[in-house]
Motif scaffolding. Structure first.
Motif, PDB file in Angstrom:
ATOM      1  N   LYS A 174       0.857  -1.188   0.000  1.00 48.56           N
ATOM      2  CA  LYS A 174       0.000   0.000   0.000  1.00 48.56           C
ATOM      3  C   LYS A 174       0.897   1.243   0.000  1.00 48.56           C
ATOM      4  O   LYS A 174       2.120   1.117   0.137  1.00 48.56           O
ATOM      5  N   PRO A 175       0.333   2.410  -0.138  1.00 48.52           N
ATOM      6  CA  PRO A 175       1.186   3.604  -0.146  1.00 48.52           C
ATOM      7  C   PRO A 175       1.914   3.801   1.188  1.00 48.52           C
ATOM      8  O   PRO A 175       1.520   3.251   2.219  1.00 48.52           O
ATOM      9  N   LEU A 176       2.979   4.589   1.124  1.00 50.54           N
ATOM     10  CA  LEU A 176       3.673   5.027   2.335  1.00 50.54           C
ATOM     11  C   LEU A 176       3.164   6.423   2.690  1.00 50.54           C
ATOM     12  O   LEU A 176       2.818   7.196   1.813  1.00 50.54           O
ATOM     13  N   LEU A 177       3.156   6.708   3.964  1.00 50.01           N
ATOM     14  CA  LEU A 177       2.769   8.052   4.409  1.00 50.01           C
ATOM     15  C   LEU A 177       4.003   8.742   4.977  1.00 50.01           C
ATOM     16  O   LEU A 177       4.651   8.220   5.887  1.00 50.01           O
ATOM     17  N   VAL A 178       4.336   9.882   4.410  1.00 53.78           N
ATOM     18  CA  VAL A 178       5.487  10.658   4.875  1.00 53.78           C
ATOM     19  C   VAL A 178       4.980  11.930   5.538  1.00 53.78           C
ATOM     20  O   VAL A 178       4.181  12.667   4.941  1.00 53.78           O
TER      21      VAL A 178
END
Lengths: 299, 203
Positions: A174-178
């Motif tokens: 899934k996407p990464l959150l930065v």
């Protein structure tokens, strides 16, 4: 007086009864007799035929001399014979090295497979899959390979051992959150992750209540993000959600000042004394340096 | 987290230091409107130096013809490719002046052709909203210069990111005053500078 046909029938019946009783006696004897002693030494190349023979004969004792580590099928077969009453012993005709190999999907958008293996001793090791040899190590040891694709099972083999494993299923990323403040670090962290193929959602703080965002943003939970990367103290406003995400099994990377956020103390790294490291407010060191006196005069 | 340092680019030809008050003015605005850690003083960095890669945004201006050395050209190209942003402003605010002609040509040689940037680009909403595109400068509007308003900025892109932003609206004159004098302005004219910096730090 019985007729001739009746006499024949009685004789035949007697013979058949005697035959049946004899057969039962033989089967009963075979079932109850103690296993015969059969000490056999074989090399691994002959083991399959020997195992077949022992399975039929049920010897009291098996002695196997191996010149290399047996494969899983052979091990299981010997184990089954031992459970059926035969005493199994094995020895090696030469030192046999231990080895292990594991293949699992790398947590990378590229879909690569990460193969780790270890082989004791100094034997050359060959790593391969169903398509052929992938790599070799001249002196064994441990190594890690990241392969773009793997065909069938992966094996690590040397002169005295073979270890094999099936690659596990791929994983859905899934996407990464930065999370971070606008600056070099957040900009390049995001760019580097995107270059690597990750989908990145980001919240970059510019001013109080002003954030530059990109990507799919929503509640921080394991269904939405593969990992959360907090670059600095701006993650403090999401600390509770990040801590819950980590406790739910999500991966969190705390960089820089984010590791000192109070709300993340339950998941932040600690030093050996069990206390979270704290270095004072940002810029305090420089402020102290700037105020230092040099030769009695302020620098 | 490292603080933002506003860097002015130094090049061999021309007058790179023609707008010495701009850095302080934009630093003041950045500190005033955002929570970004910002160094109180700017830095000067030679385009040919490897120090160029220490800065996410480099401001370039001047009045005179621009001709990069081979080292400057190569460094600017690497800087753009590796995520940096160059903000170039024509201090002459004219259409076909010496700086404009030579800078556009030289930048085209270094980073690729400059094209018009749409006035709906995210640059114009990265912090403050500029729905009509780049704000006009007093020099454009009062007829003191070429008496023409430049409707668009130019840019060289890397993907969907601005690698070089080029203006011939003369923001260098517009923003070239002491920060204390902002109190005399009804509208702070450096707000677009904040957008440029925020864009450079977030894209």
């Amino acid at each position: 007086m019985p007729s001739p046909a009746e006499r024949v029938r009685r004789v035949a019946e007697l013979v058949l009864r005697a035959t049946a009783l004899a057969a039962l006696a033989v089967l009963l004897w075979r079932a109850l007799r103690p296993p015969t002693a059969a000490g056999v030494s074989v090399a691994v190349g002959d083991l399959t035929r020997a195992l077949e023979r022992w399975t039929l004969a049920g010897p009291a004792e098996l002695r196997v001399v191996l010149d290399k580590a047996p494969d899983a099928r052979t091990r299981d077969w010997i184990r089954a014979l031992a459970h059926s009453g035969s005493r199994a012993q094995w020895a090696a005709s030469r030192p046999i090295r231990g080895s292990a190999v594991i293949a699992e999907p790398a947590s990378e958008p590229s879909g690569a497979t990460r193969v780790r293996f270890a082989a004791a001793g100094g034997e050359p090791v060959s790593i391969g899959d169903a398509a052929g040899t992938i790599d070799t190590l001249s002196r064994g040891g441990a190594a890690e390979l990241e392969l773009a694709s793997v065909a069938g099972s992966v094996r690590a083999s040397g002169a005295t051992f073979t270890a094999a494993t099936a690659a596990r299923d791929s994983i859905a990323l899934k996407p990464l959150l930065v999370l971070g403040a606008a600056g070099w670090e957040s900009k390049f962290t995001i760019a580097a992750l995107e270059e690597r193929g990750w989908r990145v959602a980001s919240r970059v703080r510019v001013a109080p209540n002003v954030e530059v965002t990109q990507g799919p943003l929503g509640a921080i939970d394991t269904a939405r993000y593969s990992a959360v990367i907090a670059l600095d103290s701006t993650a403090a406003s999401s600390a509770t959600a990040i801590a819950r995400y980590a406790h739910d099994g999500g991966g969190v990377i705390l960089a820089g000042a984010s590791a000192r956020i109070g709300g993340l103390s339950s998941i932040a790294p600690r030093d050996r004394r069990g206390t979270t490291r704290h270095r004072g407010p940002r810029g305090a060191d420089r402020l102290r340096r700037d105020m230092a006196l040099e030769n009695g005069r302020r620098r | 987290m490292s603080e933002f340092v506003f860097a002015t680019g130094q090049y061999e030809s021309g007058d790179w230091d023609s707008a010495p008050l701009v850095p302080a003015n934009l630093i003041d605005s950045l500190a005033k409107y955002t929570s970004l850690p910002v160094a109180p003083t700017g830095a000067i960095v030679a385009l040919a130096s490897d120090d160029l890669f220490r800065f996410p945004l480099v401001y370039l201006t001047g009045h005179l013809p621009v001709r990069f050395t081979e080292a400057e050209r190569a460094n600017v190209r690497r800087f753009a490719d590796r995520g940096g942003m160059l903000f170039v402003d024509d201090h002459n605010h004219d259409i076909d002046g010496a700086f404009h002609k030579t800078a556009v040509e030289e930048l085209g040689r270094a980073v690729g052709k400059l094209t018009q940037l749409a006035n709906t680009h995210p640059l114009y909403s990265s912090f403050f909203k500029f729905p009509d595109g780049p704000p006009n400068t007093a020099h454009e509007l009062n007829g003191w210069g070429d008496n023409l308003v430049h409707s668009h900025l130019l840019a060289a892109m890397r993907g969907d990111r601005i690698a070089v932003l080029y203006s011939n609206k003369d923001y260098s004159s517009e923003w070239g005053y002491h920060p204390d004098n902002k109190r005399f302005l009804s509208i702070d004219n450096t707000k677009f500078g904040v957008n440029v910096i925020v864009y450079a730090l977030t894209r």
